[in-house]
Design an enzyme around this catalytic site. Structure first.
Site, PDB file in Angstrom:
ATOM      1  N   HIS A 169      -7.368  -8.744   2.559  1.00 22.18           N
ATOM      2  CA  HIS A 169      -6.766  -7.454   2.683  1.00 22.18           C
ATOM      3  C   HIS A 169      -7.722  -6.572   3.798  1.00 22.18           C
ATOM      4  O   HIS A 169      -9.133  -6.774   3.665  1.00 22.18           O
ATOM      5  CB  HIS A 169      -6.869  -6.752   1.085  1.00 22.18           C
ATOM      6  CG  HIS A 169      -6.671  -5.229   1.341  1.00 22.18           C
ATOM      7  ND1 HIS A 169      -5.198  -4.827   1.572  1.00 22.18           N
ATOM      8  CD2 HIS A 169      -7.184  -4.072   0.996  1.00 22.18           C
ATOM      9  CE1 HIS A 169      -5.040  -3.533   1.600  1.00 22.18           C
ATOM     10  NE2 HIS A 169      -6.267  -3.227   1.168  1.00 22.18           N
TER      11      HIS A 169
ATOM     12  N   ASP B  29     -13.962  -0.577  -0.370  1.00 20.22           N
ATOM     13  CA  ASP B  29     -13.824  -0.504   1.100  1.00 20.22           C
ATOM     14  C   ASP B  29     -15.009  -1.193   1.916  1.00 20.22           C
ATOM     15  O   ASP B  29     -15.502  -0.704   2.509  1.00 20.22           O
ATOM     16  CB  ASP B  29     -13.286   0.807   1.418  1.00 20.22           C
ATOM     17  CG  ASP B  29     -12.061   1.218   0.962  1.00 20.22           C
ATOM     18  OD1 ASP B  29     -11.466   0.603   0.494  1.00 20.22           O
ATOM     19  OD2 ASP B  29     -11.975   2.617   0.935  1.00 20.22           O
TER      20      ASP B  29
ATOM     21  N   GLU C 214     -12.187   6.531  -9.171  1.00 19.88           N
ATOM     22  CA  GLU C 214     -13.482   6.885  -9.754  1.00 19.88           C
ATOM     23  C   GLU C 214     -13.340   8.078 -10.564  1.00 19.88           C
ATOM     24  O   GLU C 214     -14.387   7.845 -11.533  1.00 19.88           O
ATOM     25  CB  GLU C 214     -14.283   7.086  -8.426  1.00 19.88           C
ATOM     26  CG  GLU C 214     -14.533   5.842  -7.712  1.00 19.88           C
ATOM     27  CD  GLU C 214     -13.405   5.297  -6.858  1.00 19.88           C
ATOM     28  OE1 GLU C 214     -13.172   4.094  -6.557  1.00 19.88           O
ATOM     29  OE2 GLU C 214     -12.694   6.250  -6.323  1.00 19.88           O
TER      30      GLU C 214
ATOM     31  N   ASP D 185       0.647  -1.119  -0.009  1.00 21.01           N
ATOM     32  CA  ASP D 185       0.037   0.010  -0.113  1.00 21.01           C
ATOM     33  C   ASP D 185       0.944   1.369  -0.084  1.00 21.01           C
ATOM     34  O   ASP D 185       1.952   1.071  -0.090  1.00 21.01           O
ATOM     35  CB  ASP D 185      -0.739   0.077   1.214  1.00 21.01           C
ATOM     36  CG  ASP D 185      -2.214   0.345   0.868  1.00 21.01           C
ATOM     37  OD1 ASP D 185      -2.186   1.620   0.431  1.00 21.01           O
ATOM     38  OD2 ASP D 185      -3.230  -0.125   1.237  1.00 21.01           O
TER      39      ASP D 185
ATOM     40  N   GLU E 171     -11.789   9.608  -6.748  1.00 22.55           N
ATOM     41  CA  GLU E 171     -12.686   9.740  -5.528  1.00 22.55           C
ATOM     42  C   GLU E 171     -13.154  11.134  -5.235  1.00 22.55           C
ATOM     43  O   GLU E 171     -14.372  11.276  -4.612  1.00 22.55           O
ATOM     44  CB  GLU E 171     -11.610   9.358  -4.524  1.00 22.55           C
ATOM     45  CG  GLU E 171     -12.429   9.429  -3.053  1.00 22.55           C
ATOM     46  CD  GLU E 171     -11.487   8.653  -1.920  1.00 22.55           C
ATOM     47  OE1 GLU E 171     -11.270   9.105  -1.266  1.00 22.55           O
ATOM     48  OE2 GLU E 171     -11.981   7.404  -2.193  1.00 22.55           O
TER      49      GLU E 171
ATOM     50  N   ASP F 235      -5.781   2.635  -7.329  1.00 22.25           N
ATOM     51  CA  ASP F 235      -6.712   2.909  -6.274  1.00 22.25           C
ATOM     52  C   ASP F 235      -7.483   4.388  -6.453  1.00 22.25           C
ATOM     53  O   ASP F 235      -6.652   4.960  -7.123  1.00 22.25           O
ATOM     54  CB  ASP F 235      -5.925   2.901  -4.910  1.00 22.25           C
ATOM     55  CG  ASP F 235      -7.024   2.979  -3.831  1.00 22.25           C
ATOM     56  OD1 ASP F 235      -8.173   2.511  -3.887  1.00 22.25           O
ATOM     57  OD2 ASP F 235      -6.894   3.026  -2.564  1.00 22.25           O
TER      58      ASP F 235
ATOM     59  N   ARG G  57     -10.263  -0.189  -8.779  1.00 18.44           N
ATOM     60  CA  ARG G  57     -11.505   0.199  -7.892  1.00 18.44           C
ATOM     61  C   ARG G  57     -12.406   0.676  -8.839  1.00 18.44           C
ATOM     62  O   ARG G  57     -13.641   1.010  -8.204  1.00 18.44           O
ATOM     63  CB  ARG G  57     -11.097   1.021  -6.923  1.00 18.44           C
ATOM     64  CG  ARG G  57     -11.872   1.044  -5.692  1.00 18.44           C
ATOM     65  CD  ARG G  57     -11.509   1.664  -4.371  1.00 18.44           C
ATOM     66  NE  ARG G  57     -11.950   3.076  -4.633  1.00 18.44           N
ATOM     67  CZ  ARG G  57     -11.749   3.946  -3.410  1.00 18.44           C
ATOM     68  NH1 ARG G  57     -11.157   3.454  -2.321  1.00 18.44           N
ATOM     69  NH2 ARG G  57     -11.891   5.240  -3.602  1.00 18.44           N
TER      70      ARG G  57
END
Length: 796
Positions: A527, A468, A403, A287, A405, A400, A451
């Site tokens: 995870h 998540d 979108e 990560d 986000e 990650d 994601r």
């Protein structure tokens, strides 16, 4: 009535009038396309095949936009015939027939004489949204709209089309990271709206029999995809939008992953612990601590923090020598405090304001810009970072927050506004990496964990996950629906953070049940946040034992799982399939279209995850009337076409195998580096309900891109046939032109043999065997052969 409701009704009434007043003015076939002029615009209708047709409306004053992010299939001439009946125009292929009703103007679709769907109000334009409406039949179930958790039959919901994270969600989530503009019907057709703009997909939320696609802008294009069976719909949809290339074989192994490993020493110690405990492992995921010591303030560095990881190349080399691949997280946000900020600005890699300067804004991780992956400068800048890390030894990528986000409305991309790009951002990001591999590492298969994505993201090799999810029983309960629905929409590798991600919850029963389910989902990747360990090596003794059994079963099933994945790459059939697929078109007293608690894993397994704490029993629907299913662990026989309540044990979840199934398995290895199909346990489930059946085993080197297409493969085909007392099992092997096959020895296990066979032979010669009267399993060792055709005869 509230003023807002009155305004909505007025708008709908205006839209309906607008559609009703549409008048046909002219029509003509132009090559493979039917062009229709109407009073407020024009239509273009073109078939891609006899099972796929595309309709586009171009309102007056707009230009035709041929660009599609989703479609890769080239239309072919299918001999569509144009016929004017007076009241209608018919544009007919041998499969799909498009009927245009002249007054009132309306378009309907049928497939092989069976009505599929029809526009209701058709295209209308409101103050904020442009809409295309369709009429639904009573009782018609709907699936699709991306990753959601609202129930398998999604009719009755209005879904926002705006990729967005739902942190810590449980058994229900209306909006998640993948919002795909496709609706699938229980009538076995799909409607794909070919436009990434934000908007809504309304699955008859007003209960008036209307399916509506509502968009803030962009193309008014949709494709109707039909098929005789669900397998045809899957094949046709993925021929249109692209098929998933086979991932590297190590992707089917076990992952060590958490948020997150803070140092090289911590990562090395974890890999060493897996080896010490003899728990198979194929990858470790790092990560964001790989590029910074803190969560905030460092995103965008995208280079090793040498204080925490002093010898990353040596570490990755040592891991690879053990068969453990290194996967790194990356994000598309470059903070103004990061080491690469000025380089990104100078390279013009960032999305901008209206005046062309980098658009910056605050979010959780700091003050940031966003990589513009729609423009060449941003794509080149980002790919050069990936390329350098790849050459250092990185084996896979985790994308990650894609979108994205946080994606401000005023931000501008090279290809359009934030609204135009938002839902396709993750898709384009995956494509960037896939294209980079084709250019700079053409012989290798990429691993791209993402994601967020869009229609057709599977063709880039995207491995999606469900975000998540909360570390809760509710979080586990939603995962089957999400994965099944995404598989129906082309993204067959949707999976979850095993054990759940969000929340410091220590629940060993939940953890074990999630991992037991994970054996039968596309990617096995525990995870979680680090407060409670995600890795089995750090769990309590009993949980560690049960988790280890799950991991080992995952590796025993590698030949079956890899073969199932190969099938997905060829046909588009998902790895996880709803029981609806098995009962395709057959009558059942059970509404299979609503079942997610039991599902098919490939074409042979029926899986019933345990999703309640302390469960001792579970309702299981066994599909396919007049068939049989066998308990994978006990051999108990169950009749198909009924629902049963079965006992639940702690050691495993209920798993069943279809009568007539061939399941190739192999010995457990510490990593897929040592995987081989030189010795295969071939299991076959015999039953009186099955007179003929087939199966297969696919193998290649596990890493070469386009191995099958280039002839670098081996494909063994298994057949069974029963005539009287004779059971004949055949094995024939096809070897690709560029593949050097090794001799393979099979140990054949024939299940449900309830009496000692009268005779057994291999190629006409006596065959030695062992028969267990308690389990009803016959075991015979077949000599090693290379690419030979053999037949085993059992006289029962």
């Amino acid at each position: 009535m509230a003023p807002k409701s009155i305004a909505l009704l007025s708008l709908l009434a205006f839209s309906s009038v607008q559609a009703a007043e549409r008048r046909l003015e002219s029509f003509a076939a132009n090559g493979n396309t039917l062009e229709i002029a109407v009073s407020d615009g024009r239509y273009r209708i073109k078939p891609y095949s006899t099972a796929i047709v595309e309709t586009t409306f171009i309102p007056t004053g707009e230009q035709y936009d041929p660009r599609s992010h989703a479609v890769v299939l080239a239309p072919v001439a299918v001999g569509a015939a144009l016929k004017d009946t007076g009241a209608t125009i018919e544009y007919a292929t041998s499969g799909i027939v498009v009927t245009v009703h002249k007054q009132p103007f309306r378009i309907s679709y049928a497939y092989k004489g069976k009505p599929l769907v029809a526009e209701k109000a058709g295209y209308t334009k409101g103050e904020k949204l442009e809409t295309i409406q369709f009429a639904l039949d009573d009782g018609e179930a709907l699936y699709g709209a991306g990753a959601r958790a609202v129930g398998m039959n999604r009719r009755g919901n209005r879904f926002q089309l705006y990729n967005k994270a739902d942190y810590g969600y449980g058994n229900r989530s209306q909006l998640l990271n993948f919002t795909i503009p496709v609706a699938l019907s229980s009538k076995r057709y799909a409607l794909h709206f070919d436009n990434p703009y934000t908007g809504y997909l309304d699955f008859d939320s007003r209960k008036d029999g209307t399916l509506s696609y509502e968009t803030t802008g962009g193309r008014k294009t949709y494709q109707v995809i039909a098929g005789d069976a669900w397998s045809d719909v899957m094949a046709n949809y993925t021929s249109l939008t692209g098929r998933q290339p086979l991932p590297p074989r190590w992707a089917f192994g076990n992952f060590a992953s958490r948020f997150g490993y803070r140092t090289e020493n911590e990562a090395r110690a974890t890999v060493a612990q897996f080896a010490k405990d003899k728990i198979p492992l194929d990858a470790i995921v790092l990560d964001l601590y790989w590029f910074g010591k803190t969560v905030q303030g460092t995103m965008g560095n995208l280079a090793w923090d040498k204080d925490s990881f002093p010898n990353p190349q040596g570490m990755m080399h040592d891991f690879a020598a053990q068969g453990v691949q290194t996967v790194l997280i990356t994000e598309p946000f470059v903070l103004t405090t990061s080491k690469r900020w000025q380089d990104a600005v100078n390279s013009k890699a960032l999305a901008t304001t209206a005046d062309g300067t980098p658009y910056t804004y605050d979010f959780y991780f700091g003050n940031t810009g966003l990589v513009d992956i729609t423009g060449t400068p941003g794509r080149d800048w980002f790919w050069n970072i990936y390329k350098d890390l790849k050459r250092q030894g990185v084996a896979g990528w985790w994308g990650d927050l894609g979108e994205p986000e946080v994606h401000p409305e005023g931000l501008r991309h090279a290809t359009g506004s934030a609204d135009a790009v938002h839902n396709v951002y993750g898709h384009e990001w995956a494509g960037l990496i896939a294209d980079g591999y084709k250019k700079d590492f053409p012989g290798e298969r990429p691993f791209i964990l993402m994601r967020a994505g869009y229609s057709g993201s599977q063709r880039f090799g995207m491995i999606p996950w469900s975000g998540d999810v909360g570390r809760s029983w509710g979080g586990l309960q939603s995962q089957m629906e999400i994965a099944l629905q995404m598989g129906m929409q082309g993204l067959g590798y949707m999976h979850s953070d095993l054990g759940g991600f969000a929340g410091p919850v220590l629940d060993d029963e939940l953890y074990v049940r999630w991992l037991q389910y994970g054996v039968f989902q596309p990617v096995f990747r525990p995870h979680a946040q680090e407060a409670v360990a995600a890795e089995p090596v750090y769990r309590a003794a009993r949980a560690r034992v049960l988790a280890t059994e799950a991991v080992r079963l995952r590796y025993r099933l590698l030949p079956y799982n890899y073969t199932t994945a190969f099938g997905n790459s060829r046909t588009g059939m998902p790895l996880m399939r709803p029981v609806l697929f098995a009962d395709d078109g057959s009558a059942s007293t059970i509404d299979t279209g609503t079942i997610a608690s039991t599902y098919l894993w490939g074409d042979s397994f029926l899986v019933a995850p345990v999703t309640e704490p302390g469960a001792t029993r579970k309702d299981v629907y066994f599909p396919i009337k007049d068939s049989a299913w066998f308990d994978f662990y006990t051999g108990e026989r169950h009749r198909g076409g009924i629902q049963e309540t079965v006992a639940v044990v702690a050691d495993h979840i209920p798993v069943y195998v279809r009568a007539g199934a061939f399941v190739p398995m192999t010995a457990v290895v510490q990593s897929t580096k040592d995987y081989s199909t030189k010795n295969v346990d071939l299991h076959y489930w015999h039953d009186a309900t099955v007179t003929t059946s087939s199966g297969q085993l696919y193998d290649d080197d596990g890493k070469a891109a386009q191995a099958y297409e280039q002839g670098q493969y081996e494909l063994a085909r298994f057949t069974s046939a029963v005539q009287g007392r004779d059971l004949r099992i055949g094995i024939a092997t096809e070897v690709g032109r560029q593949y050097a096959a090794s001799a393979r020895a099979y140990t054949l296990h024939v299940h449900n043999v309830m009496a000692r066979p009268r005779a057994a032979s291999l190629g006409g010669k006596p065959l030695g065997y062992r028969w267990d009267s308690k389990t009803g399993v016959l075991t015979a060792r077949l000599p090693a052969t290379a690419a030979a055709a053999v037949e085993i005869l059992l006289v029962l």
